[in-house]
Structure formats: structure tokens, C-alpha cells
Write a protein that holds these residues in place. Structure first.
Motif, short mmCIF file in Angstrom:
data_model
loop_
_atom_site.label_atom_id
_atom_site.label_comp_id
_atom_site.label_asym_id
_atom_site.label_seq_id
_atom_site.Cartn_x
_atom_site.Cartn_y
_atom_site.Cartn_z
N ARG A 2 42.22 57.34 -0.71
CA ARG A 2 42.18 58.47 0.27
C ARG A 2 43.69 58.13 1.22
NH1 ARG A 2 36.79 60.49 -1.58
NH2 ARG A 2 37.44 61.96 -3.65
N SER A 58 44.78 55.95 2.03
CA SER A 58 46.58 55.59 1.47
C SER A 58 47.48 56.40 1.05
CB SER A 58 46.45 53.61 0.84
OG SER A 58 45.78 54.79 -0.30
N GLU A 59 46.86 57.25 0.65
CA GLU A 59 47.60 58.57 0.35
C GLU A 59 48.27 59.16 1.15
OE1 GLU A 59 47.22 62.88 -2.06
OE2 GLU A 59 45.68 61.52 -1.30
#
Length: 267
Positions: free
Chosen positions: A120, A122-123
Motif C-alpha cells: 500500500r 509503494s502504491e
């Protein structure tokens, strides 16, 4: 430059450290601050986050670093304070003992914190990093992600997932300026080690090191451009043995398991 990639210089870096109220996270926040970084201290325990931030002159953003809502709030607050997040230290983790008998919610919590918290974050970070061609993600994985952790299947399995995700990030985005590191210590003198019971005392405690040593290794590894950062150098040999002689390695691990069971039976 290392392998065509920029070396790490903490000075002026906008850094977020999750799970930074204690242990390795607090040590990472301290080492980064001392090296000149501007640090956001995150922890689920607000008192701990504020205490570390006050000690360092850093900025506290308490909260959940695993859920979609918690990660979004953390990164939003960090960007508001720092301007941009240059380094994200995905250090928060949970260790659950047991095997297939561990409660379903324990498995789910390990999956959410130890893996999906990284996904989450890195998104949300990648669009900015890819646009400007730079960004750095440090995942505190543990040697359990390279090897295993007897007595704690949820921890071992999800730490393997954390390593796999870090490898995927690096393989996919390194040519676009995103640097990824997997920090894989073995035993570290933290509250988590204290909670590992007999298995941790037999397997990890004898060679445990201080959190500050892990943080120092992390900064050295990032400066050298290393993907795998091994504060316990011997883990490289164990990892090689696991890959090249898996049956022999598994036999050795099972021998340790039998020794632990024998110790428990004599009590």
C-alpha cells in the motif's frame, strides 16, 4: 554511483520510518536524523512516536502503517511536513507464534502488516518517484524472510512475502530511479525478540545485536547500493546453503526443532 545507481546521502532526505517508537525503527530514525535526514516518526503507539520524535527533534505521525486508510493518512501527513518523501522505511512488523493452529486473525494481521503495508505504501509513493526518477524503499524483512523462523509460521511466511515484494519492486523499477533495499537482521535485542519464547532464545538470542547496529548496517547498505542488507553476515552463508542444498538445510533446521522440543519436555 553503484551499478549505475545513485549512492545514498541522508543529508536533507525526507524520510518516513514506520514502527519507529521502539527497537529497530527508533534506531533507524535516530541514525537518519544524526546523518542529516528530516524524519517522520510513525508508530501505532502515539506516546512512543511522540517520545522518539521529541528526542530527535523529528516530526511524529502516529497511526496504522498497514491499512489502506492508515497508510494514506501517514503518507499524506508526511508529504505535508516534508514536501516529498524521498525514503520510506517500511519497518513496522508483527511476530505471531504458532503454525497452522495460529488463529485466523493472527495470520491476517501478519499478512496486513508484514506484506500489505509495504504494498500500500509503494502504491502511493511510486507515481511521484517515477515522475521525478528517484525514490528509496527500505523494507525491514528479517532473516526469517531468507530462511525461516521455527515456532512462528505466520511470521516466516509473511516475511518471505515481504522479501518477494521487495525483489519485485527492485526488478521492476530500478532502471527508473527507484532503489529498494531488504534489511534482513537475525536476532536483535528488542521487545519482539523477548516475545519469541523458547525458539527465539535458542535460535536468535545467542547472536543478537543491538538495534543501533542494525541501523548502522542499513545506512551503510543503502550507501553501497545493496539490495540485501545483512547485519549478521553469516546469514549469507545460511541463505546460500538453503538455496544449494535444501534437504541438508531442512534437516539441520529440523534438528534444531527437535532440540527445542526436547528442552521443552524436560521442563
Amino acid at each position: 554511483m553503484t551499478d549505475g545507481r545513485p549512492a545514498f546521502d541522508a543529508a536533507g532526505t525526507g524520510a518516513v520510518v514506520t514502527g519507529a517508537g521502539h527497537g529497530i525503527g527508533a534506531a533507524l530514525a535516530r541514525a537518519l536524523t544524526e546523518a542529516g535526514a528530516r524524519v517522520v516518526v510513525n508508530d501505532l503507539d502515539p506516546d512512543a512516536a511522540h517520545a522518539v520524535a521529541a528526542e530527535l527533534g523529528a516530526h511524529a505521525v502516529p497511526g496504522d502503517a498497514a491499512s489502506a486508510e492508515g497508510v494514506a493518512a501517514l503518507i499524506g501527513a508526511a508529504r505535508a511536513h516534508l514536501g516529498a518523501v524521498d525514503l520510506y522505511c517500511a519497518n513496522a512488523g508483527v511476530a505471531t507464534t504458532g503454525g497452522p493452529d495460529a488463529p485466523p486473525d493472527a495470520w491476517e494481521r501478519a499478512w496486513q502488516v508484514n506484506v500489505l503495508g509495504h504494498v500500500r505504501a509503494s502504491e502511493l509513493l511510486l507515481p511521484d518517484w517515477l515522475e521525478r526518477g528517484s525514490g528509496r524503499f527500505l523494507a525491514t524483512v528479517s532473516a526469517a524472510g531468507l530462511l525461516t523462523m521455527l515456532g512462528s509460521a505466520p511470521y516466516a511466511v509473511t516475511k518471505h512475502g515481504a522479501l518477494a515484494y521487495a525483489e519485485w519492486l527492485s526488478a521492476t523499477y530500478r532502471h527508473r530511479g527507484v532503489q529498494v533495499h531488504a534489511l534482513c537482521p537475525q536476532g536483535v535485542r528488542t521487545r519482539m525478540l523477548d516475545d519469541t519464547g523458547e525458539h527465539g532464545q535458542v535460535l536468535l538470542a545467542p547472536t543478537a545485536i543491538e538495534p543501533a547496529e542494525v541501523a548502522e548496517a542499513a545506512l551503510r547498505g543503502m550507501a553501497a547500493g545493496e539490495f540485501l542488507i545483512l547485519p549478521h553476515p553469516e546469514v549469507a552463508d545460511y541463505y546460500a546453503a538453503r538455496a544449494t542444498t535444501p534437504d541438508r538445510w531442512l534437516h539441520g533446521m529440523n534438528r534444531l526443532q527437535r532440540q527445542i522440543e526436547a528442552r521443552q519436555e524436560t521442563r
